[in-house]
Structure formats: structure tokens, C-alpha cells
Design a protein around this motif. Structure first.
Motif, mmCIF file in Angstrom:
data_model
loop_
_atom_site.group_PDB
_atom_site.id
_atom_site.type_symbol
_atom_site.label_atom_id
_atom_site.label_comp_id
_atom_site.label_asym_id
_atom_site.label_seq_id
_atom_site.Cartn_x
_atom_site.Cartn_y
_atom_site.Cartn_z
ATOM 1 N N GLY A 35 0.811 -1.206 0.000
ATOM 2 C CA GLY A 35 0.000 0.000 0.000
ATOM 3 C C GLY A 35 0.844 1.256 0.000
ATOM 4 O O GLY A 35 2.021 1.226 0.376
ATOM 5 N N VAL A 49 -3.696 4.026 -1.735
ATOM 6 C CA VAL A 49 -4.062 2.918 -2.608
ATOM 7 C C VAL A 49 -3.288 1.678 -2.178
ATOM 8 O O VAL A 49 -2.208 1.792 -1.582
ATOM 9 N N THR A 58 -6.882 -3.848 -6.855
ATOM 10 C CA THR A 58 -6.382 -2.606 -6.255
ATOM 11 C C THR A 58 -7.504 -1.961 -5.456
ATOM 12 O O THR A 58 -8.695 -2.149 -5.757
ATOM 13 N N TYR A 59 -7.134 -1.202 -4.458
ATOM 14 C CA TYR A 59 -8.100 -0.555 -3.574
ATOM 15 C C TYR A 59 -7.642 0.879 -3.344
ATOM 16 O O TYR A 59 -6.493 1.109 -2.965
ATOM 17 N N TYR A 60 -8.534 1.806 -3.584
ATOM 18 C CA TYR A 60 -8.195 3.213 -3.498
ATOM 19 C C TYR A 60 -8.840 3.868 -2.289
ATOM 20 O O TYR A 60 -9.946 3.502 -1.879
ATOM 21 N N GLU A 65 -9.279 7.605 -6.423
ATOM 22 C CA GLU A 65 -9.167 6.815 -7.644
ATOM 23 C C GLU A 65 -9.207 7.732 -8.847
ATOM 24 O O GLU A 65 -10.010 8.658 -8.923
ATOM 25 N N THR A 69 -2.214 5.758 -9.757
ATOM 26 C CA THR A 69 -2.234 4.409 -10.303
ATOM 27 C C THR A 69 -1.142 3.604 -9.636
ATOM 28 O O THR A 69 0.022 4.023 -9.622
#
Length: 119
Positions: A35, A49, A58-60, A65, A69
């Protein structure tokens, strides 16, 4: 124990792009969820993220988001954070962190890399 070293920070003009890298050492580094967090001056640390070990998911963080990236190159044990169209409020220390797949918290942290966005 995995160790993390961030790089790529510096001064960027508003609207510009920057890519941060996080190099992980340790033979099991590729098995960790990775992360990125940031801490702006005078503010609490904020989740940006995360990416799973396989790179599939992936987790924002909230409302982030599209501005960042994340990607990873497991053979190189490196995770990247691409920052596009930076704004002044992106000025912060950016930290890379690692956790095992089922851990609730990130247990390994890098030393951080400074990003300053100039208007």
C-alpha cells in the motif's frame, strides 16, 4: 522480515506527473499486499491505494481513484505509484507499506519520500 525503501520523490510542478517506487527486500516480498499512504504537513496519515500480491486487485482511498495508479513488478520486488496531474494539496510524505494478505494492519513501513508540488 521485509524491508521497504521508497524513491522517486522530489519537486514537481502543478499538473505534472511523478512516479514513486518502493523496493522490497526479502524472499517473500512478492506475497505481501502493498500500500501507499501519504501524510501532508499538519495532517494525519492518509491511505492512498493498495495492491494485492498478485496485482489483480487494487483498492483506493476515498476520492483518490483516478488521481493515482498503483502497479507492481514482482520479479523486481518493486511497487510503483504513478501520480498524474498533481495539485498543491498532493504535497506530502509518501510511505510504502506491506501487510500479509489476511492481516488487518500494515506491519512494515518504508522511511517515506517527500513530494512537493509547486504552483
Amino acid at each position: 522480515q521485509v524491508q521497504l525503501v521508497e524513491s522517486g520523490g522530489g519537486l514537481v510542478q502543478a499538473g505534472g506527473s511523478l512516479r514513486l517506487s518502493c523496493a522490497a527486500s526479502g524472499r517473500t516480498a512478492s506475497s505481501y499486499t502493498m500500500g501507499w499512504f501519504r501524510q501532508a504537513p499538519g495532517k494525519e496519515r492518509e491511505f492512498v491505494v493498495a495492491i494485492t500480491s498478485s496485482g489483480v486487485s487494487t483498492y483506493y482511498g476515498d476520492s483518490l481513484e483516478g488521481r493515482f495508479t498503483i502497479s507492481r513488478d514482482n520479479p523486481k520486488n518493486t511497487v510503483y505509484l504513478q501520480m498524474n496531474s498533481r495539485k498543491r494539496e498532493s504535497t506530502a510524505v509518501y510511505y510504502c507499506a506491506a501487510r500479509t494478505a489476511f492481516a488487518a494492519r500494515y506491519g512494515v513501513w518504508g522511511q517515506g519520500t517527500h513530494v512537493t508540488v509547486a504552483s
